[in-house]
Design a protein around this motif. Sequence first.
Motif, PDB file in Angstrom:
ATOM      1  N   ARG A  20      28.285  41.274  84.809  1.00  0.00           N
ATOM      2  CA  ARG A  20      29.913  41.652  85.689  1.00  0.00           C
ATOM      3  C   ARG A  20      31.019  41.103  85.153  1.00  0.00           C
ATOM      4  NH1 ARG A  20      27.987  39.656  91.534  1.00  0.00           N
ATOM      5  NH2 ARG A  20      29.728  40.624  92.019  1.00  0.00           N
ATOM      6  N   VAL A  21      31.284  41.776  83.788  1.00  0.00           N
ATOM      7  CA  VAL A  21      32.156  41.220  83.183  1.00  0.00           C
ATOM      8  C   VAL A  21      33.765  41.553  84.082  1.00  0.00           C
ATOM      9  CG1 VAL A  21      31.210  40.907  81.131  1.00  0.00           C
ATOM     10  CG2 VAL A  21      32.100  43.056  81.656  1.00  0.00           C
ATOM     11  N   GLU A  22      33.732  42.655  84.626  1.00  0.00           N
ATOM     12  CA  GLU A  22      35.016  43.065  85.271  1.00  0.00           C
ATOM     13  C   GLU A  22      35.677  41.983  86.284  1.00  0.00           C
ATOM     14  OE1 GLU A  22      31.722  43.499  88.410  1.00  0.00           O
ATOM     15  OE2 GLU A  22      32.125  44.155  86.103  1.00  0.00           O
ATOM     16  N   ALA A  23      34.867  40.891  86.605  1.00  0.00           N
ATOM     17  CA  ALA A  23      35.113  39.756  87.365  1.00  0.00           C
ATOM     18  C   ALA A  23      36.681  39.134  86.524  1.00  0.00           C
ATOM     19  CB  ALA A  23      34.268  38.946  87.692  1.00  0.00           C
ATOM     20  N   LEU A  24      36.347  39.091  84.992  1.00  0.00           N
ATOM     21  CA  LEU A  24      37.260  38.312  84.511  1.00  0.00           C
ATOM     22  C   LEU A  24      38.654  38.787  84.676  1.00  0.00           C
ATOM     23  CD1 LEU A  24      35.111  38.217  81.130  1.00  0.00           C
ATOM     24  CD2 LEU A  24      35.626  36.246  82.719  1.00  0.00           C
ATOM     25  N   ASP A  25      38.932  40.220  84.452  1.00  0.00           N
ATOM     26  CA  ASP A  25      40.256  40.761  84.379  1.00  0.00           C
ATOM     27  C   ASP A  25      40.857  40.723  85.832  1.00  0.00           C
ATOM     28  OD1 ASP A  25      40.764  41.480  81.798  1.00  0.00           O
ATOM     29  OD2 ASP A  25      39.234  43.004  82.078  1.00  0.00           O
ATOM     30  N   LYS A  26      39.737  40.723  87.104  1.00  0.00           N
ATOM     31  CA  LYS A  26      40.085  40.765  88.355  1.00  0.00           C
ATOM     32  C   LYS A  26      40.915  39.216  88.563  1.00  0.00           C
ATOM     33  CE  LYS A  26      37.199  44.049  90.176  1.00  0.00           C
ATOM     34  NZ  LYS A  26      38.025  44.858  90.708  1.00  0.00           N
ATOM     35  N   VAL A  27      40.658  38.396  87.656  1.00  0.00           N
ATOM     36  CA  VAL A  27      41.265  37.049  88.210  1.00  0.00           C
ATOM     37  C   VAL A  27      42.343  36.887  87.146  1.00  0.00           C
ATOM     38  CG1 VAL A  27      40.903  34.632  88.043  1.00  0.00           C
ATOM     39  CG2 VAL A  27      38.801  35.973  88.852  1.00  0.00           C
ATOM     40  N   LYS A  28      42.227  37.316  86.006  1.00  0.00           N
ATOM     41  CA  LYS A  28      43.485  37.158  85.134  1.00  0.00           C
ATOM     42  C   LYS A  28      43.225  38.022  83.917  1.00  0.00           C
ATOM     43  CE  LYS A  28      45.662  33.557  82.235  1.00  0.00           C
ATOM     44  NZ  LYS A  28      45.635  32.046  81.758  1.00  0.00           N
ATOM     45  N   ASN A  29      44.413  38.320  83.384  1.00  0.00           N
ATOM     46  CA  ASN A  29      44.293  39.303  82.181  1.00  0.00           C
ATOM     47  C   ASN A  29      43.692  38.769  80.877  1.00  0.00           C
ATOM     48  OD1 ASN A  29      44.883  41.784  80.878  1.00  0.00           O
ATOM     49  ND2 ASN A  29      46.597  40.807  79.764  1.00  0.00           N
ATOM     50  N   THR A 103      37.236  27.682  56.939  1.00  0.00           N
ATOM     51  CA  THR A 103      35.644  27.681  56.753  1.00  0.00           C
ATOM     52  C   THR A 103      34.807  28.447  57.898  1.00  0.00           C
ATOM     53  OG1 THR A 103      35.815  25.330  58.176  1.00  0.00           O
ATOM     54  CG2 THR A 103      36.267  25.306  55.710  1.00  0.00           C
ATOM     55  N   GLN A 104      35.307  28.146  59.034  1.00  0.00           N
ATOM     56  CA  GLN A 104      34.440  29.064  59.960  1.00  0.00           C
ATOM     57  C   GLN A 104      35.184  29.434  61.166  1.00  0.00           C
ATOM     58  OE1 GLN A 104      31.417  26.127  61.036  1.00  0.00           O
ATOM     59  NE2 GLN A 104      32.536  25.566  63.050  1.00  0.00           N
ATOM     60  N   LEU A 105      34.478  30.199  61.680  1.00  0.00           N
ATOM     61  CA  LEU A 105      35.410  30.838  63.064  1.00  0.00           C
ATOM     62  C   LEU A 105      34.399  31.235  64.228  1.00  0.00           C
ATOM     63  CD1 LEU A 105      37.941  31.941  64.453  1.00  0.00           C
ATOM     64  CD2 LEU A 105      37.350  34.344  63.381  1.00  0.00           C
ATOM     65  N   ARG A 106      34.399  30.857  65.377  1.00  0.00           N
ATOM     66  CA  ARG A 106      33.647  31.069  66.517  1.00  0.00           C
ATOM     67  C   ARG A 106      34.311  32.175  67.256  1.00  0.00           C
ATOM     68  NH1 ARG A 106      31.713  25.399  69.645  1.00  0.00           N
ATOM     69  NH2 ARG A 106      30.751  24.600  67.549  1.00  0.00           N
ATOM     70  N   LEU A 107      33.389  33.514  67.415  1.00  0.00           N
ATOM     71  CA  LEU A 107      33.923  34.503  68.064  1.00  0.00           C
ATOM     72  C   LEU A 107      33.078  34.691  69.543  1.00  0.00           C
ATOM     73  CD1 LEU A 107      34.257  37.139  65.097  1.00  0.00           C
ATOM     74  CD2 LEU A 107      36.215  36.049  66.373  1.00  0.00           C
ATOM     75  N   TYR A 108      34.009  34.879  70.670  1.00  0.00           N
ATOM     76  CA  TYR A 108      33.258  35.216  71.667  1.00  0.00           C
ATOM     77  C   TYR A 108      33.549  36.728  72.189  1.00  0.00           C
ATOM     78  CZ  TYR A 108      34.108  30.262  71.920  1.00  0.00           C
ATOM     79  OH  TYR A 108      34.191  28.961  71.605  1.00  0.00           O
ATOM     80  N   THR A 109      32.709  37.049  72.842  1.00  0.00           N
ATOM     81  CA  THR A 109      32.824  38.802  73.678  1.00  0.00           C
ATOM     82  C   THR A 109      33.190  38.368  75.154  1.00  0.00           C
ATOM     83  OG1 THR A 109      30.641  38.738  74.273  1.00  0.00           O
ATOM     84  CG2 THR A 109      31.134  39.611  72.075  1.00  0.00           C
ATOM     85  N   ARG A 110      33.388  39.635  75.760  1.00  0.00           N
ATOM     86  CA  ARG A 110      33.833  39.342  77.235  1.00  0.00           C
ATOM     87  C   ARG A 110      32.339  38.722  77.938  1.00  0.00           C
ATOM     88  NH1 ARG A 110      37.507  42.293  80.007  1.00  0.00           N
ATOM     89  NH2 ARG A 110      38.886  43.486  78.572  1.00  0.00           N
ATOM     90  N   ARG A 111      31.539  39.234  77.484  1.00  0.00           N
ATOM     91  CA  ARG A 111      29.942  38.605  78.149  1.00  0.00           C
ATOM     92  C   ARG A 111      30.005  37.199  78.007  1.00  0.00           C
ATOM     93  NH1 ARG A 111      25.094  41.025  79.362  1.00  0.00           N
ATOM     94  NH2 ARG A 111      23.388  39.635  79.346  1.00  0.00           N
ATOM     95  N   THR A 112      30.493  36.636  76.588  1.00  0.00           N
ATOM     96  CA  THR A 112      30.298  35.016  76.612  1.00  0.00           C
ATOM     97  C   THR A 112      31.390  34.475  77.226  1.00  0.00           C
ATOM     98  OG1 THR A 112      29.951  35.843  74.154  1.00  0.00           O
ATOM     99  CG2 THR A 112      30.212  33.811  74.541  1.00  0.00           C
TER     100      THR A 112
END
Length: 230
Positions: A20-29, A103-112
């Motif tokens: 239910r990743v749509e909850a993120l944008d319902k709270v804040k862009n 040296t390194q980079l952490r990447l996140y998705t909407r699910r994360t």
Amino acid sequence: MPTEVALLESPALRVEQMGRVEALDKVKNLVMLPDGIHLRTEEVARYFEVSTASVKRLTDRHLQELTGNGMRVLRGAELQSFHSDMLSLWDGEGRESYPQAATQLRLYTRRTVLNVAMLLRDSDIARSVRTHLLDAEEDLRASYDSLDRRVTRIEGCLVGVGSALQELGPVLGRMSQRLDSLDRKLDVTHQVVGAISIRLTDVSQDVIRLDARMDDLAHRLRDLGRRRNG
């Protein structure tokens, strides 16, 4: 219904909410990188209005769960390729200011990010996301309960219909027998009408032959009368 504390403590409950990743944008862009798929630790921290150090500590503690929900750590050639792709997609003045991890980079998705929202305790934004998830869950349960009540009422009506159909069964059986009898009578009537039609055809032909004989007889009588008068 699950509580916020249960959501914070239970991996199984978090799994149930993970789509239910749509909850993120319902709270804040939620501001993504130019590919529209990924965020860095900095964007995640900015969304939840906490420090990047807080996000890093959280991801270190729950590394396996977050990795299972889309978090990646890029290094070496893969990291350089990602930076190149982002710079090619970057539009506007921000291109020059895009920070490239060395040296390194952490990447996140909407699910994360949603996973982080269900783990991060010291963030009002994360709490709002959890509240939205729980409220939506309660609304969904209420809808299910309402649907269940409606189904129960329909089943009760169907029971009444079943009883009525059982009572109508013998009546319908008798009606069916009468219709069968009428069908047989109609078949006999059709046969009689057919026979009468054949007889009438024969009579018609007899009448035609009789008319011809009458005409012939009339001619003979006229001839006989002429001979006598002559």
